[in-house]
Design an enzyme around this catalytic site. Structure first.
Site, PDB file in Angstrom:
ATOM      1  N   GLU A 101      31.751  46.675  35.818  1.00 53.15           N
ATOM      2  CA  GLU A 101      32.996  47.739  35.721  1.00 53.15           C
ATOM      3  C   GLU A 101      32.851  48.984  34.997  1.00 53.15           C
ATOM      4  O   GLU A 101      33.727  49.849  35.328  1.00 53.15           O
ATOM      5  CB  GLU A 101      34.245  46.715  35.082  1.00 53.15           C
ATOM      6  N   GLU A 102      32.119  48.818  33.738  1.00 57.17           N
ATOM      7  CA  GLU A 102      32.305  49.616  32.986  1.00 57.17           C
ATOM      8  C   GLU A 102      31.768  51.309  33.623  1.00 57.17           C
ATOM      9  O   GLU A 102      32.206  52.352  33.030  1.00 57.17           O
ATOM     10  CB  GLU A 102      31.662  49.447  31.653  1.00 57.17           C
ATOM     11  N   ASP A 136      41.767  42.302  32.090  1.00 59.10           N
ATOM     12  CA  ASP A 136      40.749  43.372  31.619  1.00 59.10           C
ATOM     13  C   ASP A 136      41.930  44.027  30.610  1.00 59.10           C
ATOM     14  O   ASP A 136      41.606  45.372  30.693  1.00 59.10           O
ATOM     15  CB  ASP A 136      40.073  44.112  32.728  1.00 59.10           C
ATOM     16  N   HIS A 155      35.774  50.410  23.746  1.00 58.45           N
ATOM     17  CA  HIS A 155      34.433  51.211  24.007  1.00 58.45           C
ATOM     18  C   HIS A 155      33.703  51.723  22.630  1.00 58.45           C
ATOM     19  O   HIS A 155      33.143  52.563  22.737  1.00 58.45           O
ATOM     20  CB  HIS A 155      34.901  52.168  24.887  1.00 58.45           C
TER      21      HIS A 155
END
Lengths: 479, 479
Positions: A332-333, A360, A434
């Site tokens: 996903e990232e 998420d 992140h």
């Protein structure tokens, strides 16, 4: 406490101060969707089970402390795939791996920057981290003058002046809601600067709190233009550059070893509970197994993984009417290869997906349920999420914001899949997102349990309610 | 706004709900100390000047952005000495450098750690930073099992079991007030473990907030025992080790390049405003020029430097009765050579110091004035700090906590110097203290201005009030 009367939320009519339109819609929805009474005992088991069983947090702990960071292509990502499949098996849920090829970007060991010495002043160290997709600088570093801009438009307006310079995207993110708007600085800022012949890009981190904390994230590169050094600055260091630039020209020296390796085989982990009566109809619940490399990815998206695993474990005992399929996506990232791969692999059965949920948004407590479906979808669902009243999350609303990254290809399909989101408290989400601070200690076990209860019940409701929510209109094709 | 009536705080009697004892003390103090009326116009100029002139924050900006980190022995420290002397000169204040030899500890470029891979699990990176005074590990790293303790007593009790191990001092610092208590884990923890033959020490950072932020600080080493690797862990990483140790043995690998170089010549910067009537009586106001190497040291102690410079600039126009001496000390952080050197150099005139203030608690707004003097000292001062009422900081109290590190040798002298502290809001101080996050953006200019007003006025009051505060009793000699 599932056996107490308070958690068995009775079916009650909607409050009478609702508008007459909403009341009419509710009556229709009750007629269409609630032909059978809401299964209160299942609600007590599912909501109560999520709130009282520590399994969800325990599994998050296994993932975070046992495996840790799991960026696509890394050993951690491979370990997470094997671990997740094993956990479904432990719970007696059929599971398979669906292969996807993923990017393999690595940060390397070198990552630093400094403001070059000015007359009478020593170099000042900068706190920064390479963006996913960044290329390397020369090993001896790259030195260039910094040009500050506040938007893609300002960057483009630099034109020829950007050549050989470090373009610095600054902003003033104070609210998480601005993430979408500012995300383009990180996502498209580097490539726009690269097109102008810039030497590198620095982007102020997208963060709502900082203790000198740089936040990474994906930036898209054009392979035709070659590697390009791009890094996120901690908010403090963005402020420093801004202050120094008020006084005169500033040069920065950067050392980055980030680079792209060949794609690697990885997998989505797909587990399924076959429906009792309508096995051909699929309710999908997803989260993503990969994380950034700077931390354990407890909040993004270890929490979602735990929520999905626990939802399946709780629903396995309930045998709902429709098929419930869990997908723990890979990548996903920094590529969305898992989400895109799933949509491609399952193109023939997209129309059989009656709803998709994606966990998420961290581990915060649930606030409400959002639906992006056809007219009246939220009303139709409303009576079925009454068991979330004990969590204060029983309201439903139609919203185009329902959905997520990995399920976005399903939302864009010719017959778009109805998206259902459990909206969570994400007020501190971008403090951690992140960054190296996305660690297990940030997850409050009882908040995670509350979110799990909301996801598990909503998934069950979508799989059990007699009616299917109306699908949204297809989106007009992009030009 | 110095010209408005509100900032010219009138002399008023103390509030009548004070105890009769306090009231009596106040009357005595008025009789003894307030033979002359408080100079209201000077109060308006000094408090108003501090609150309205941006010079203090501007100079802090010069120090932080122009010079940056300034650990003793570094080029930054030397630049800060020259810069500070120059600023006093600009303000027309006589200044000299008083030489001190300072330790020269350097962090070097290598500083990392990881939890060694366990069966089925990759290594987990640790966020850590060497403690000041730490020695290096071998270049290839040092690997050892971790033993967790919560106190020096628990460490000592390890006895022979500590040999060859990494002793991990964990704790649960949630309040800044615990700093003194927990500081011994950092200050004495390493040497106690070294005496037992341990391989290294990890200490949980002394911090009240963390986004994976390690906080450094001084640890005392016994040169006879040789260099010893010692590092502070971010709170998150201490939690991780604690969780992993619940499950079984844990080994950590450390790489540190920190080491001690030969002492370097540096200096205290001493500036003086000669007293109008009693030049032989000295009021000292101090702060420290050195900082840790991880950040700009804006809060610790750039703020104090700005407060001292601004106090002198404001008082230079007032010609107070006594001499006001500013000392910007070197090496508060890792040796206290400046504070000790000053006391030694000025041993013959310690008895002439009638009061000493130290600005080393950050840039928070002022709350009150504390005095460590003889009986009745706080009462005697009280009417003279009335101009701080506009800041809400006009209360005074006798407290053994008044004083600071650099002035502590004066407090321990045979004729101890009276210590006066402007107590500040330090509720967020340990979020930043000794970490990379101690940067200029954390200083709110108007809070710094308020603190400056309180220091400047209190310094003036001590230099102008007719009476001298009674000195504290000498401390019994330590055995």
């Amino acid at each position: 406490m599932p056996a107490t009367p308070r958690s068995r939320v009775p079916m009650r009519p909607a409050s009478l101060h609702a508008s007459s339109w909403a009341a009419a819609a509710l009556l229709c929805s009750l007629a269409a969707g609630a032909q059978e009474a809401l299964p209160e005992e299942a609600a007590a088991r599912i909501v109560g089970g999520a709130l009282t069983d520590p399994a969800g947090f325990q599994r998050l702990r296994e993932l975070c402390d046992g495996i840790g960071p799991r960026l696509s292509g890394s050993a951690g990502a491979a370990a997470a795939v094997a671990w997740a499949a094993e956990r479904f098996k432990q719970d007696g849920i059929p599971v398979k791996l669906e292969k996807v090829m993923v990017p393999h970007w690595v940060r390397g060991t070198l990552e630093k920057g400094e403001v070059v010495a000015r007359p009478g002043a020593a170099p000042l160290a900068l706190s920064l981290t390479a963006l996913g997709g960044s290329g390397p600088t020369p090993e001896t570093g790259l030195t260039a003058e910094v040009l500050e801009v506040r938007s893609l438009a300002e960057a483009k307006a630099l034109g020829e002046r950007a050549r050989g310079k470090i373009v610095f995207y600054n902003h003033d993110m104070t609210l998480a809601k601005e993430y979408g708007e500012l995300g383009e600085l990180r996502g498209r800022g580097p490539i726009e600067a690269q097109k102008l012949g810039a030497a590198a890009v620095l982007v102020r981190s997208l963060s709502t709190a900082s203790l000198r904390s740089p936040h990474t994230g994906m930036t898209r590169v054009d392979p035709a233009l070659g590697p390009f050094p791009s890094a996120a600055l901690a908010a403090e260091d963005a402020e420093l550059l801004h202050r120094l630039l008020e006084r005169g020209p500033v040069s920065v020296r950067l050392w980055l070893s980030a680079h792209q390796l060949p794609d690697v085989e990885s997998a989505n982990v797909v587990a399924e509970l076959r429906g009792r009566e309508r096995p051909e109809e699929i309710v999908l619940i997803g989260g993503h197994l990969d994380s950034w490399d700077l931390a354990q990815g407890a909040v993004d998206d270890g929490a979602g993984v735990a929520i999905v695993l626990e939802t399946m474990r709780l629903l396995a005992k309930e045998h709902p009417r429709r098929t419930v399929r869990a997908v723990l996506f890979m990548n996903e990232e920094n590529g969305l290869r898992g989400g895109e791969g799933y949509a491609l692999e399952h193109a023939a059965e997209v129309a059989k997906h009656v709803a998709a949920l994606e966990a998420d948004s961290g581990s915060g407590r649930p606030l409400s349920v959002q639906v992006h479906g056809g007219a009246g979808a939220a009303e139709l669902l409303r009576p079925w999420v009454r068991p979330l009243a004990i969590l204060g999350a029983e309201s439903t609303a139609d919203s185009p914001e329902a959905g997520g990254a990995d399920t976005s290809p399903l939302a864009r399909a010719a017959e778009p899949v109805t998206m259902v989101s459990v909206r969570q408290d994400a007020s501190r989400y971008f403090d951690l997102h992140h960054s190296a601070a996305d660690t297990l200690d940030k997850v409050k076990p009882f908040e995670l349990a509350q979110a799990t209860a909301a996801f598990a019940w909503t998934t069950f409701a979508l799989a059990e309610m007699p009616a299917v929510l109306p699908r949204p209109q297809p989106k007009p094709a992009a030009k």
